[in-house]
Design a protein around this motif. Structure first.
Motif, mmCIF file in Angstrom:
data_model
loop_
_atom_site.group_PDB
_atom_site.id
_atom_site.type_symbol
_atom_site.label_atom_id
_atom_site.label_comp_id
_atom_site.label_asym_id
_atom_site.label_seq_id
_atom_site.Cartn_x
_atom_site.Cartn_y
_atom_site.Cartn_z
ATOM 1 N N PRO A 103 1.234 -0.171 -1.504
ATOM 2 C CA PRO A 103 2.695 -0.178 -1.707
ATOM 3 C C PRO A 103 3.167 -1.386 -2.521
ATOM 4 O O PRO A 103 4.007 -1.244 -3.422
ATOM 5 N N GLY A 104 2.630 -2.559 -2.239
ATOM 6 C CA GLY A 104 3.014 -3.741 -3.002
ATOM 7 C C GLY A 104 2.549 -3.670 -4.438
ATOM 8 O O GLY A 104 3.248 -4.115 -5.358
ATOM 9 N N LEU A 105 1.367 -3.120 -4.648
ATOM 10 C CA LEU A 105 0.829 -2.966 -6.009
ATOM 11 C C LEU A 105 1.724 -2.038 -6.829
ATOM 12 O O LEU A 105 2.052 -2.341 -7.982
ATOM 13 N N LEU A 106 2.134 -0.920 -6.230
ATOM 14 C CA LEU A 106 2.995 0.024 -6.948
ATOM 15 C C LEU A 106 4.354 -0.592 -7.259
ATOM 16 O O LEU A 106 4.899 -0.391 -8.351
ATOM 17 N N ALA A 107 4.904 -1.343 -6.305
ATOM 18 C CA ALA A 107 6.194 -1.990 -6.531
ATOM 19 C C ALA A 107 6.099 -3.034 -7.641
ATOM 20 O O ALA A 107 7.032 -3.205 -8.430
ATOM 21 N N LEU A 108 4.973 -3.727 -7.706
ATOM 22 C CA LEU A 108 4.755 -4.717 -8.756
ATOM 23 C C LEU A 108 4.607 -4.049 -10.114
ATOM 24 O O LEU A 108 5.100 -4.531 -11.134
ATOM 25 N N ASP A 109 3.937 -2.914 -10.146
ATOM 26 C CA ASP A 109 3.595 -2.262 -11.403
ATOM 27 C C ASP A 109 4.787 -1.578 -12.069
ATOM 28 O O ASP A 109 4.898 -1.585 -13.298
ATOM 29 N N ARG A 110 5.675 -0.989 -11.278
ATOM 30 C CA ARG A 110 6.698 -0.117 -11.851
ATOM 31 C C ARG A 110 7.570 -0.790 -12.905
ATOM 32 O O ARG A 110 7.721 -0.255 -14.017
ATOM 33 N N PRO A 111 8.154 -1.961 -12.646
ATOM 34 C CA PRO A 111 8.967 -2.579 -13.703
ATOM 35 C C PRO A 111 8.144 -3.130 -14.863
ATOM 36 O O PRO A 111 8.650 -3.265 -15.981
ATOM 37 N N GLY A 113 2.292 -14.346 0.991
ATOM 38 C CA GLY A 113 1.735 -13.008 1.129
ATOM 39 C C GLY A 113 2.156 -12.030 0.065
ATOM 40 O O GLY A 113 1.605 -10.923 -0.019
ATOM 41 N N GLN A 114 3.105 -12.390 -0.764
ATOM 42 C CA GLN A 114 3.576 -11.483 -1.800
ATOM 43 C C GLN A 114 2.537 -11.351 -2.910
ATOM 44 O O GLN A 114 1.932 -12.336 -3.335
ATOM 45 N N LEU A 115 2.337 -10.127 -3.387
ATOM 46 C CA LEU A 115 1.413 -9.903 -4.493
ATOM 47 C C LEU A 115 2.034 -10.386 -5.792
ATOM 48 O O LEU A 115 3.195 -10.088 -6.102
ATOM 49 N N THR A 116 1.242 -11.134 -6.552
ATOM 50 C CA THR A 116 1.708 -11.655 -7.839
ATOM 51 C C THR A 116 0.928 -11.073 -9.014
ATOM 52 O O THR A 116 1.180 -11.433 -10.164
ATOM 53 N N GLY A 117 -0.017 -10.191 -8.723
ATOM 54 C CA GLY A 117 -0.776 -9.553 -9.782
ATOM 55 C C GLY A 117 -1.868 -8.675 -9.226
ATOM 56 O O GLY A 117 -2.201 -8.746 -8.031
#
Length: 299
Positions: free
Chosen positions: A168-176, A204-208
């Protein structure tokens, strides 16, 4: 009288057509990229033209793949058998791709040979990528971008293997960053890639994130999405250290510093593709955080 290839029907391909697609690619001196073709024929739709009955070789004489994203379509693997080239078959295939795309913006990566046809059909150049290959020699500790095997890096950056909980975090990062939703394609990444890694901030937030996947004689790194260049280099270093084959990296002209860093670590090359778009002025998304495509066939 020989059958004209321009009168033959264009049909949809299935995964059963993989051997014929690989034969067609080999006919054009392309690598037999079975792993990539399987993904393309699953995530997108392949189209092809079968050889006429009087063709002595048989198989496919033309093909392309159309990969859908919301509002966009990516055209790739545009191929015409050598014995049928310069008869208008490539243009016919591309017109079919445009028609199948409807009102969507269409984009592709063009070789120098294909670019004049795409320009004729209304595509405009918006950038370019250079393919770099070679054994990855590793990061320079003096630059602060070497990362430990346990995933703990310097300056609070952490790189580690991705887990299912990261999706879920990866998808949220990728979309914009990509500019549109590619959930369906990214959901295939854990099974397609050899390795999938994420960068994580102390909170804990994904940065890449980045992936590496096998392609005949190289390990391809892509996609790479990161909040900044240093995070991208960390992800590349993490994946490059684990690669057993030479790396392939398709680097955008808009990331010259990354290209220099990769060249200083063993990669080289000058093969270029032009990024082209039809129906818009540019590709969507944020190039400042998009450091490598999934592949040049997918954007």
């Amino acid at each position: 009288m020989p059958t004209s290839s321009l009168t033959l029907p264009v049909r949809r391909l299935t995964r059963a057509d993989l051997p014929a697609a690989l034969d067609l690619a080999a006919d054009r001196s392309w690598a037999r990229e079975a792993h990539k073709w399987r993904l393309l024929l699953s995530a997108g739709t392949g189209y092809g033209i079968d050889a006429p009955a009087d063709d002595p070789v048989g198989g496919l004489i033309g093909a392309f793949v159309l990969t859908p994203y919301p509002g966009y379509r990516c055209v790739s693997m545009v191929l015409v058998a050598r014995r049928h080239e310069r008869r208008g078959l490539g243009e016919r295939l591309m017109r079919h791709a445009i028609a199948e795309s409807g009102d969507a913006v269409v984009f592709l990566s063009a070789t120098d040979n294909g670019r004049p046809l795409y320009e004729k059909l209304g595509f405009t150049a918006v950038g370019a990528v250079t393919t770099l290959q070679g054994p990855f020699t590793g990061a320079d500790p003096g630059q602060g971008d070497t990362f430990q095997d346990d995933g703990h890096g310097r300056d609070g950056v952490r790189v580690r293997p991705a887990t299912a909980a990261d999706m879920p975090g990866l998808l949220a990062l990728d979309r914009p960053v990509f500019g549109t939703d590619r959930t369906e394609l990214l959901a295939r990444l854990p099974s397609f890639a050899d390795r999938l890694a994420v960068a994580q901030a102390p909170d804990g937030q994904l940065t890449g994130y980045a992936a590496s996947w096998p392609n005949v004689t190289t390990t391809v790194i892509g996609p790479v999405v990161a909040q900044d260049l240093r995070t991208a280099r960390a992800l590349i270093s993490h994946l490059g250290a684990a690669a057993t084959l030479p790396l392939r990296y398709d680097v955008d002209d808009r990331h010259p510093e990354l290209a220099g860093w990769l060249r200083s670590r063993g990669l080289s090359g000058d093969f270029r593709c032009t990024l082209m778009v039809r129906g818009a002025t540019d590709l969507p998304g944020d190039i400042s955080r998009r450091f490598a495509p999934y592949s040049v066939a997918l954007g």
